[in-house]
Design a protein around this motif. Structure first.
Motif, PDB file in Angstrom:
ATOM      1  N   LEU A   1       5.503 -57.431  32.134  1.00 35.80           N
ATOM      2  CA  LEU A   1       6.194 -58.700  32.377  1.00 35.80           C
ATOM      3  C   LEU A   1       7.696 -58.471  32.531  1.00 35.80           C
ATOM      4  O   LEU A   1       8.336 -59.071  33.392  1.00 35.80           O
ATOM      5  CB  LEU A   1       5.923 -59.683  31.238  1.00 35.80           C
ATOM      6  CG  LEU A   1       4.462 -60.037  30.961  1.00 35.80           C
ATOM      7  CD1 LEU A   1       4.379 -61.137  29.901  1.00 35.80           C
ATOM      8  CD2 LEU A   1       3.740 -60.452  32.220  1.00 35.80           C
ATOM      9  N   GLY A   2       8.255 -57.608  31.689  1.00 38.50           N
ATOM     10  CA  GLY A   2       9.684 -57.309  31.794  1.00 38.50           C
ATOM     11  C   GLY A   2      10.024 -56.699  33.135  1.00 38.50           C
ATOM     12  O   GLY A   2      11.023 -57.061  33.773  1.00 38.50           O
ATOM     13  N   ALA A   3       9.179 -55.764  33.600  1.00 40.48           N
ATOM     14  CA  ALA A   3       9.412 -55.137  34.903  1.00 40.48           C
ATOM     15  C   ALA A   3       9.276 -56.159  36.024  1.00 40.48           C
ATOM     16  O   ALA A   3      10.038 -56.144  36.999  1.00 40.48           O
ATOM     17  CB  ALA A   3       8.430 -53.988  35.116  1.00 40.48           C
TER      18      ALA A   3
ATOM     19  N   ALA B   1       9.528 -59.866  41.070  1.00 39.07           N
ATOM     20  CA  ALA B   1       8.140 -60.103  41.463  1.00 39.07           C
ATOM     21  C   ALA B   1       7.518 -61.234  40.652  1.00 39.07           C
ATOM     22  O   ALA B   1       6.653 -61.969  41.144  1.00 39.07           O
ATOM     23  CB  ALA B   1       7.322 -58.829  41.290  1.00 39.07           C
ATOM     24  N   LEU B   2       7.933 -61.363  39.404  1.00 36.62           N
ATOM     25  CA  LEU B   2       7.430 -62.415  38.526  1.00 36.62           C
ATOM     26  C   LEU B   2       8.487 -63.499  38.429  1.00 36.62           C
ATOM     27  O   LEU B   2       9.573 -63.279  37.885  1.00 36.62           O
ATOM     28  CB  LEU B   2       7.117 -61.834  37.137  1.00 36.62           C
ATOM     29  CG  LEU B   2       6.638 -62.796  36.061  1.00 36.62           C
ATOM     30  CD1 LEU B   2       5.406 -63.571  36.531  1.00 36.62           C
ATOM     31  CD2 LEU B   2       6.306 -62.034  34.781  1.00 36.62           C
TER      32      LEU B   2
ATOM     33  N   SER C   1      12.809 -53.942  24.282  1.00 35.88           N
ATOM     34  CA  SER C   1      13.694 -54.309  25.390  1.00 35.88           C
ATOM     35  C   SER C   1      12.997 -55.211  26.391  1.00 35.88           C
ATOM     36  O   SER C   1      13.574 -56.189  26.888  1.00 35.88           O
ATOM     37  CB  SER C   1      14.212 -53.051  26.091  1.00 35.88           C
ATOM     38  OG  SER C   1      14.986 -52.269  25.216  1.00 35.88           O
ATOM     39  N   ALA C   2      11.733 -54.899  26.702  1.00 34.81           N
ATOM     40  CA  ALA C   2      10.980 -55.741  27.627  1.00 34.81           C
ATOM     41  C   ALA C   2      10.754 -57.121  27.028  1.00 34.81           C
ATOM     42  O   ALA C   2      10.896 -58.140  27.718  1.00 34.81           O
ATOM     43  CB  ALA C   2       9.644 -55.084  27.963  1.00 34.81           C
ATOM     44  N   ALA C   3      10.422 -57.181  25.742  1.00 35.85           N
ATOM     45  CA  ALA C   3      10.214 -58.474  25.087  1.00 35.85           C
ATOM     46  C   ALA C   3      11.492 -59.305  25.124  1.00 35.85           C
ATOM     47  O   ALA C   3      11.455 -60.524  25.349  1.00 35.85           O
ATOM     48  CB  ALA C   3       9.751 -58.262  23.647  1.00 35.85           C
ATOM     49  N   ASP C   4      12.618 -58.665  24.928  1.00 41.01           N
ATOM     50  CA  ASP C   4      13.909 -59.376  24.968  1.00 41.01           C
ATOM     51  C   ASP C   4      14.136 -59.980  26.354  1.00 41.01           C
ATOM     52  O   ASP C   4      14.552 -61.142  26.483  1.00 41.01           O
ATOM     53  CB  ASP C   4      15.028 -58.408  24.608  1.00 41.01           C
ATOM     54  CG  ASP C   4      16.393 -59.068  24.576  1.00 41.01           C
ATOM     55  OD1 ASP C   4      16.586 -59.997  23.763  1.00 41.01           O
ATOM     56  OD2 ASP C   4      17.265 -58.668  25.364  1.00 41.01           O
ATOM     57  N   VAL C   5      13.862 -59.216  27.402  1.00 44.26           N
ATOM     58  CA  VAL C   5      14.020 -59.721  28.772  1.00 44.26           C
ATOM     59  C   VAL C   5      13.104 -60.915  29.007  1.00 44.26           C
ATOM     60  O   VAL C   5      13.517 -61.955  29.549  1.00 44.26           O
ATOM     61  CB  VAL C   5      13.722 -58.600  29.790  1.00 44.26           C
ATOM     62  CG1 VAL C   5      13.587 -59.181  31.203  1.00 44.26           C
ATOM     63  CG2 VAL C   5      14.814 -57.543  29.756  1.00 44.26           C
TER      64      VAL C   5
END
Length: 330
Positions: free
Chosen positions: A131-133, A139-140, A173-177
């Protein structure tokens, strides 16, 4: 008139993920359009194989599975939960390979770009790496979508680390984004505060073992393996099924009592790295209604998140028993 939930599930292919997917596949109010695989309980490539196997067993082989990403950003040290999920993520029981492989020629970002349109619900059952990416790449586009995620803890402590829950700790980091992104509504957090309360007991495991439904046959041995160690932080004799509760909340939020609070993910690299810090102070709660608290207390600088703080335990258990003994026909 019943409204169908158009759903994309992002999963790391573990045992409680399997229970969640079986339940969703048996739910006539769910339109499961895709499943994306993320690294977590097992690497992303293994998760993709597991997810194809689960869907085909559940009679949903038509649902595409897209291979996703393993975490590459710095993260606190965690270990693969082999004693909970097994080496292959599904209790290492003998099984046939899936009939069809994951989607070839398309990435998880392609899936998000094509499928996550206005009105789509996203259910995250693993780390938020994909999800972060997707958000970072564009894209998302979450402004028209809703997010329910299994992860985090407001006041129940951690499991992978002293204060950090496993899915968030695996890729903070991804969760934060993801949580700082503007979703259509504040994301729903189904964390340890509720998954360690809405648990399975001897009664549920007894019904599961005695039932001969397809769901029970698939899940009985796997949940028995999972139950040996997964309940270490729960009340004696109880076992969480984290992702199954998150799936239920995604389709019906009334399974939990939630409150919109300010939430931050600790990405600082210290002892609390990966912790979800929920501001539960009365002054912070008032700030969601009033523009200013006005009393000099510093307010949080995180995101507005619907944090599950209590659960309808009896309803969760009754729904599980019905699911494994009298599955709903699509």
């Amino acid at each position: 008139m019943r409204t169908s939930v158009r759903l994309i599930v992002d999963s790391d292919g573990g045992i409680d993920d399997a229970a969640a997917l079986w339940w969703l596949c048996r739910n006539p109010d769910v339109d499961l359009v895709a499943v994306t695989a993320v690294g977590g309980s097992v690497p992303a490539a293994q998760a993709a194989i597991n997810l194809r196997f689960i869907l085909e067993a559940a009679g949903a082989g038509h649902v595409p599975v897209f291979s996703g990403r393993d975490q590459t950003a710095p993260a606190p040290r965690t270990q693969r939960p082999v004693m909970i999920h097994g080496y292959d993520g599904l209790a290492d029981l003998e099984r046939k390979p899936p009939i069809h492989p994951p989607e070839a020629g398309k990435s998880v970002l392609d899936a998000f770009d094509e499928l996550c349109r206005a009105g789509t619900s996203v259910l995250a059952l693993g780390p938020m790496t994909n999800l972060g990416a997707g958000i970072t790449s564009g894209a998302l586009r979450p402004d028209g979508a809703t997010l329910t995620f299994m992860g985090g803890s407001a006041r129940a402590g951690g499991n992978a680390r002293p204060t950090a829950e496993a899915n968030i700790a695996h890729d903070p980091s991804a969760a934060d984004v993801v949580l700082r992104t503007s979703w259509a509504t504040p994301p729903r957090m189904v964390g340890l505060d509720v998954t360690h309360r809405a648990t399975l007991t001897e009664r549920e495991f007894g019904d599961l073992a005695a039932s001969r439904t397809p769901a029970a046959k698939f899940l009985a041995g796997r949940l028995a393996y999972y139950g040996r160690h997964a309940g270490m932080l729960c009340a004696p004799g109880e076992t969480p099924c984290h992702d199954l509760l998150a799936a239920m909340v995604c389709t019906d939020p009334t399974f939990v009592d939630a409150e919109i609070v300010d939430l931050q993910v600790d990405i600082g690299g210290g002892a609390a790295w990966g912790t979800t810090v929920a501001d539960l102070r009365p002054v912070a709660r008032r700030a969601h209604v009033s523009a200013s608290a006005g009393d000099g207390n510093a307010l949080g600088e995180g995101a507005a998140v619907q944090v599950g703080l209590d659960a309808d335990v009896d309803r969760f258990r009754a729904t599980f028993r019905s699911f494994v003994t009298l599955p709903i026909a699509k």
